[in-house]
Each structure stands twice: as structure tokens, then as C-alpha cells.
Design a protein around this motif. Structure first.
Motif, PDB file in Angstrom:
ATOM      1  N   ASP A 191       0.831  -1.210   0.000  1.00  0.00           N
ATOM      2  CA  ASP A 191       0.000   0.000   0.000  1.00  0.00           C
ATOM      3  C   ASP A 191       0.860   1.253   0.000  1.00  0.00           C
ATOM      4  N   ALA A 192       1.929   1.240   0.794  1.00  0.00           N
ATOM      5  CA  ALA A 192       2.816   2.403   0.859  1.00  0.00           C
ATOM      6  C   ALA A 192       3.503   2.631  -0.484  1.00  0.00           C
ATOM      7  N   GLU A 193       3.944   1.541  -1.116  1.00  0.00           N
ATOM      8  CA  GLU A 193       4.602   1.660  -2.415  1.00  0.00           C
ATOM      9  C   GLU A 193       3.617   2.154  -3.465  1.00  0.00           C
ATOM     10  N   LEU A 194       2.375   1.648  -3.411  1.00  0.00           N
ATOM     11  CA  LEU A 194       1.354   2.080  -4.357  1.00  0.00           C
ATOM     12  C   LEU A 194       1.063   3.569  -4.187  1.00  0.00           C
TER      13      LEU A 194
ATOM     14  N   ARG B 288       3.091   5.841  -2.998  1.00  0.00           N
ATOM     15  CA  ARG B 288       4.251   6.595  -3.484  1.00  0.00           C
ATOM     16  C   ARG B 288       4.228   6.709  -5.005  1.00  0.00           C
ATOM     17  N   LEU B 289       3.893   5.618  -5.677  1.00  0.00           N
ATOM     18  CA  LEU B 289       3.837   5.634  -7.134  1.00  0.00           C
ATOM     19  C   LEU B 289       2.717   6.552  -7.640  1.00  0.00           C
ATOM     20  N   LYS B 290       1.610   6.591  -6.909  1.00  0.00           N
ATOM     21  CA  LYS B 290       0.520   7.492  -7.291  1.00  0.00           C
ATOM     22  C   LYS B 290       0.964   8.941  -7.210  1.00  0.00           C
ATOM     23  N   VAL B 291       1.668   9.285  -6.140  1.00  0.00           N
ATOM     24  CA  VAL B 291       2.153  10.657  -5.959  1.00  0.00           C
ATOM     25  C   VAL B 291       3.115  11.035  -7.082  1.00  0.00           C
TER      26      VAL B 291
END
Length: 282
Positions: A94-97, A99-102
Motif C-alpha cells: 500500500d505504501a509503495e502504491l 508513493r507511485l501514485k504521488v
């Protein structure tokens, strides 16, 4: 004189043990396949030996329960550990997702930044200011990528489409560069007001508005007016790039000039920026 060792097991205990063994063997035989005709016998013996069986159960059941409990506890603990590991993996995903969204949003915002035919190089911010007094950022493009000292750096605005001036390059290395934010007291750039009046905008420190001085008092300046880069021939900044919006205008004591405070539009927290590959004036 040696005495023969007496057994610690009394005749009664030996008798009880033998009876338990005989009961177990009898029940096993009666439970064998093909002993259907013996069902009446089985029923009678089962009723007769039920007290003995109950006694055996009373002796051995706590041991069995303890064994099953120990095994069951280990299984539950293992499953709990597996669930915890899966939960931690999900949190990491979730954290990686997020970050990628940002970063994806930042890149899309950068696509709206136009430079009227000038070449640019996209860079990622890899180091923020070390303190509130540090007016610089570090990016992952350097002299090996064609970046030079004095080149303009632009990025998306805090709201809306288009780009805004972020700063200029002040130091380059092989694969890294340091840029000075437009809020730095050492920053200056040529700008134009909505009326077309030109001037020089300067930084006053992070968290402070930008300042344009020596604007003729006869020039009409309204709060909220946009301020753009002037794009004069020897400027490193592309023309008509938004710098900020007028915050206030204050006339000088002699009434001939006015000082204009401007709020910067560039998103100072941008993840991605563009370096304008235009050689600075000699």
C-alpha cells in the motif's frame, strides 16, 4: 547380607493393569471387520466394561488433551505469524502504491509545463533543503547530462495547469546538480507585470513573498495579478512562464515608485522538475 528387592507394584495394581490390557484387546477384537455376528456380544461386553473404559479414559484423557492442546497452540501461533507477515507485506504494498501514485501525479503535472520550443531535461528531486535556512534542492541530473550552472529550473504550480519558476542551477557534478530556489535572497530574475511593465523580482527567504522594487507608481497593479518571466533575449528563463501572483503593492515615501510583493506559484515540494537547457548569458 543382601535382601531380595521387592517389587513396588502391589498385586492389586498388577491386577488392575492386566484388566485394562485385557479390556483393550477385547475391544480391538470386537471392532475388527467381519465381526458383525458378534454384535450382541459386543454390546454386552461394552456395557459391562464401560466402567473400566471410563476409568482408562479418566487416566489417559488429560494426557491426550494436553498433547492436543500443545499441538493446537503451535498451529495457531504459526498461523498467527503467517497472518502478521501477510499484513506487513500488504502495508508495504500500500505504501509503495501510494508513493507511485504521488510520483505519477507529479509527472502528469510536469507535462503541462511548456517552454516554447526550448529543450528541457526532466530531473527528480533527491534531496530537500537541510533546514529552513537552506534555499537549495538537489536533483539527479548533472554536468554529464548537459546541465550547467545558471540554467533555469521550472516545475508545476501549486494549483491549476501550467508551470512556474522554481529556481536556477548553482552547482553541478557528474550526475547531480544543486538548484537555488526562487525564494532565496540571492535569487533574481527578469519579470513582466500584466500591464507589460518590466522589472526584476528577488527572493526574500523561504516563507516570504517575492519582491519587485522600483515599479513606477503610475503602473496599475492589482492584487491577484499574474507576474510572468519577461523572456528578454539574454534571460535564461523562457518567456511568459508564471512566477507568481501579486500579493500587495506599497508606494514609496516620495510617491514615485511602488514595491510589489508576489506570492510564488511554483510547487516548492515538487518531486519532478525540468531543467531548461539554455546556456546562461556569458
Amino acid at each position: 547380607m543382601a535382601f531380595p528387592r521387592r517389587s513396588s507394584r502391589s498385586p492389586r495394581s498388577r491386577y488392575t493393569l492386566g484388566l485394562l490390557l485385557l479390556t483393550a484387546i477385547t475391544l480391538l477384537v470386537l471392532d475388527l471387520p467381519g465381526t458383525g455376528p458378534l454384535q450382541p456380544v459386543r454390546d454386552v461386553l461394552a456395557g459391562a466394561l464401560s466402567p473400566v473404559r471410563s476409568a482408562g479414559d479418566a487416566v489417559f484423557e488429560p494426557v491426550a488433551d494436553g498433547w492436543r492442546g500443545a499441538v493446537g497452540y503451535d498451529e495457531v501461533k504459526d498461523e498467527n505469524d503467517r497472518l502478521k507477515a501477510r499484513l506487513e507485506d500488504a502495508k508495504g504494498d500500500d505504501a509503495e502504491l501510494e508513493r507511485l501514485k504521488v510520483e505519477n501525479t507529479a509527472l502528469k503535472k510536469l507535462e503541462d509545463v511548456k517552454t516554447q520550443g526550448l529543450k528541457t531535461r526532466t530531473a527528480r528531486v533527491v534531496s530537500d533543503p537541510s533546514s529552513s535556512f537552506d534555499p537549495t534542492l538537489e536533483i539527479d541530473q548533472g554536468s554529464g547530462d548537459g546541465v550547467k550552472n545558471g540554467m533555469a529550473v521550472i516545475t508545476g504550480t501549486t494549483s491549476g495547469a501550467g508551470g512556474g519558476v522554481l529556481g536556477r542551477i548553482v552547482e553541478t557534478r557528474g550526475g547531480r546538480s544543486r538548484l537555488e530556489l526562487l525564494t532565496s535572497p540571492d535569487f533574481a530574475a527578469g519579470v513582466a507585470l500584466t500591464t507589460g511593465e518590466r522589472g526584476v523580482i528577488e527572493g526574500q527567504g523561504r516563507g516570504e513573498p517575492l519582491l519587485i522594487e522600483q515599479v513606477p507608481a503610475t503602473v496599475e497593479v492589482e492584487k491577484g495579478d499574474f507576474v510572468y518571466t519577461s523572456g528578454i533575449e539574454d534571460s535564461v528563463f523562457p518567456a511568459d512562464l508564471k512566477v507568481g501572483r501579486v500579493h500587495s503593492a506599497q508606494k514609496s515615501s516620495d510617491g514615485q515608485y511602488q514595491s510589489v510583493e508576489v506570492d510564488p506559484l511554483a510547487d516548492l515540494s515538487s518531486v519532478y522538475v525540468k531543467v531548461v537547457l539554455k546556456d546562461p548569458p556569458a
